[in-house]
Design a protein around this motif. Sequence first.
Motif, short mmCIF file in Angstrom:
data_model
loop_
_atom_site.label_atom_id
_atom_site.label_comp_id
_atom_site.label_asym_id
_atom_site.label_seq_id
_atom_site.Cartn_x
_atom_site.Cartn_y
_atom_site.Cartn_z
N ARG A 184 -7.52 2.42 -5.00
CA ARG A 184 -6.24 2.72 -5.64
C ARG A 184 -5.34 1.49 -5.68
N HIS A 185 -5.34 0.73 -4.61
CA HIS A 185 -4.55 -0.51 -4.61
C HIS A 185 -5.02 -1.43 -5.73
N VAL A 194 -4.13 -0.19 -9.43
CA VAL A 194 -2.74 -0.38 -9.85
C VAL A 194 -2.37 -1.85 -9.91
N GLY A 207 -0.65 5.97 -6.97
CA GLY A 207 0.19 5.32 -5.98
C GLY A 207 0.71 6.24 -4.89
N LEU A 212 3.07 3.76 -2.81
CA LEU A 212 3.97 3.11 -3.76
C LEU A 212 5.43 3.45 -3.48
N HIS A 252 6.72 0.92 -0.99
CA HIS A 252 6.39 -0.49 -1.19
C HIS A 252 7.66 -1.29 -1.51
N GLN A 300 8.30 -2.08 -5.22
CA GLN A 300 8.08 -0.89 -6.04
C GLN A 300 8.57 -1.07 -7.47
#
Length: 545
Positions: A186-187, A190, A215, A219, A222, A225
Motif C-alpha cells: 500500500r505504501h 500510493v 491509505g 495516511l 502522515h 498528508q
Amino acid sequence: MFLTITTTGDAGRPATDLGFLLHKHPDKAQRFSTSHGTAHVFYPEATEARCTVALLLEVDPVALVRRGRGKAAGAAHQALAGYVNDRPYAASSLLAVALSAVFSSALKGRCAARPELPGRALPLRVEVPALPVRGGAELVVRLFEPLGWSVTAEPVPLDERFPEWGDSRYVRLVLDGEQRLADALRHLYVLLPVLDDAKHYWVAPDEVDKLLRTGEGWLERHPEQRLITSRYLARRAALTRDALDRLELARLAEADGIEAEELDNAVDESSDTEERPVPLAVRRREAILDALRATGAARVLDLGCGQGQLVAELLKDVRFTEVVGVDVSMRALHIAARRLRLDRMPERQAARVRLLQGSLAYTDTRLAGYDAAVLSEVVEHVDLDRLNALEYAVFGAARPTTVVVTTPNVEYNVRWETLPAGHVRHADHRFEWTRQEFRAWADTVAERYGYRVEFRPVGPDDPEVGPPTQLALFSRRDGSETTREGSETAHDGSKTTHDGSETTREGSETATALDGSGPAHDRSETPHDGSKTTHDRSETTKGVA
C-alpha cells in the motif's frame, strides 16, 4: 521497470512463505497482461533463509501514446517525447497499477491458504533501481521514514563519466523494515506516483475513495498528508479538499474511538424534508431512458446529440451495447468527446460509443439498422418547410424499431416567469408546438411511415397547460412500408418515391466521423437550395429550464 521485495526467515518461519502471501509460486515464472504492456513475476532466489520476488513491467510506449497517456515530464505536448521517454524504465504510476493488479490479494491482506500470514510483520527489503522523484532524495526520506522504513535514496548521476553535470531526477531506492506485506504494498502503491508527481491515467472522483482505502491506517497521521493527497490526485483542488476533509474526519474518529459515520452527524438527513426541484433537462433524459429501457433497445442513435449529455447517460447503462451520437456541428462533437473523456476511456467502454458528424436533412446509410433513435429537442430547430426531409431521413430511410421525440410544449411557456409573452424558449427555435399540433404531426408521421405512436408528459403535468416537455414514442409496425401517395419533393429538390428510393442532390455526400474518417467538409454549410442548415446547437441551451 523493475522492483524486488526480499524477506528472510528460518526453519520455523521460512522465507518462502512470501509465495503464499503473494499467491505466486516460487518455482514458476508468470506473466500478466496489463493495459499498457506485460508484467512478469519471478523469484531470483527462494530458499528457507532468503526469498526475493521480482516484478518486471514491460511497457509498450506506442500503446501508451495511442491511449492518450504517453506523457514525458517536461515535454507532454511534444510528439517525439510521447514515444521516447522514461516511462518503460522508471518506476511510476504504471508500476503502481501493475502492483495492484498482480498482487491484488496481498494488497488487500488476504491469504486463503495461510490466513495467519497477512497479519504477521516480516523483515522486508524493497529495491527500486530507478525511481523518478520531483523533490529530490530528501522527499523520499520524508515520505517513507514516518511509515517505519529505513530509507536509502541514492541520486543517480546524469552521466558517471561527467560528474560535473550533476545528478538526474532519479534515485535508487532501498527500503528496509519490519512491515506487514500488505502495508508495504500500500505504501508503494500510493507513494510511487506521488514521488513521480504524474499519473498515466485520468484522475476521476473515484480516485479519492481509492486513496482513502489504500491509505487507511497510515495516511491520516502522515506529516506529509497534504502533499501526498494533492500529488496523488493530480493536484485537482476539489478532489484534494474532499480527501483532506475525509482524512481529518477519520483522524478525529480514531482519536475518539468511534466510527467516522457517528462523528459526521451534524445534519440529520431524516429531518431534511426540503425538496429540491429536478432540472427539466434531467427529467427529460430520465423519461427518454425509461422509454428506451421499456422497449429493450440495445443499439441507440442520439440524433442531434449536441454536447453529449444523453450519450453519457446511455453509456452508464450496460444494456445499451452501442451508442452513436450524431450532430452536424464538429465543435459540439469535440465538446462531447471531452465531456465523455473518449481519449481516457477504457477500451471496452470506448468500443460502445461513436460520435459522427452528419446532417439529418439528408439520408445516411450509417444510421440504418438500429434498435432506437432519439430526437431530443431537435425538431424545433428545423424550419417547418424542411421538416419533411428530417422525417424521411429518420423514419423513411434509417427506420429504427423505436423513435423517441421530445419537444417543448408552447402552452407551458406562460408558466415561465422570465419568458416574455409570445417568445419561444430559445432564439434558435423555428417553432414551438401546442400539444394538439405535436399530436397531429406525430400521428401523420406514424401513419405515413408505418409506426404506432403514444404520448407521454415530461415534467409536472399542469392541468391547464400540460407538461413543459412533450414526448412521442414511435414503434415500428413489423413489415410496414411507407404509405405516402405520389412522390414528395425534398428541400434540396430531389424526389422521393413510394419504395423509399431517393434521388439525392448532385454529388453524393458522406458525413464525417469524429475520428477523421470520411471527407472533411462540414455539412452545416449552405445546401444547394441556398438555405442555411440550422442543426448546430453547440451554443444553445435546450429550453429555459
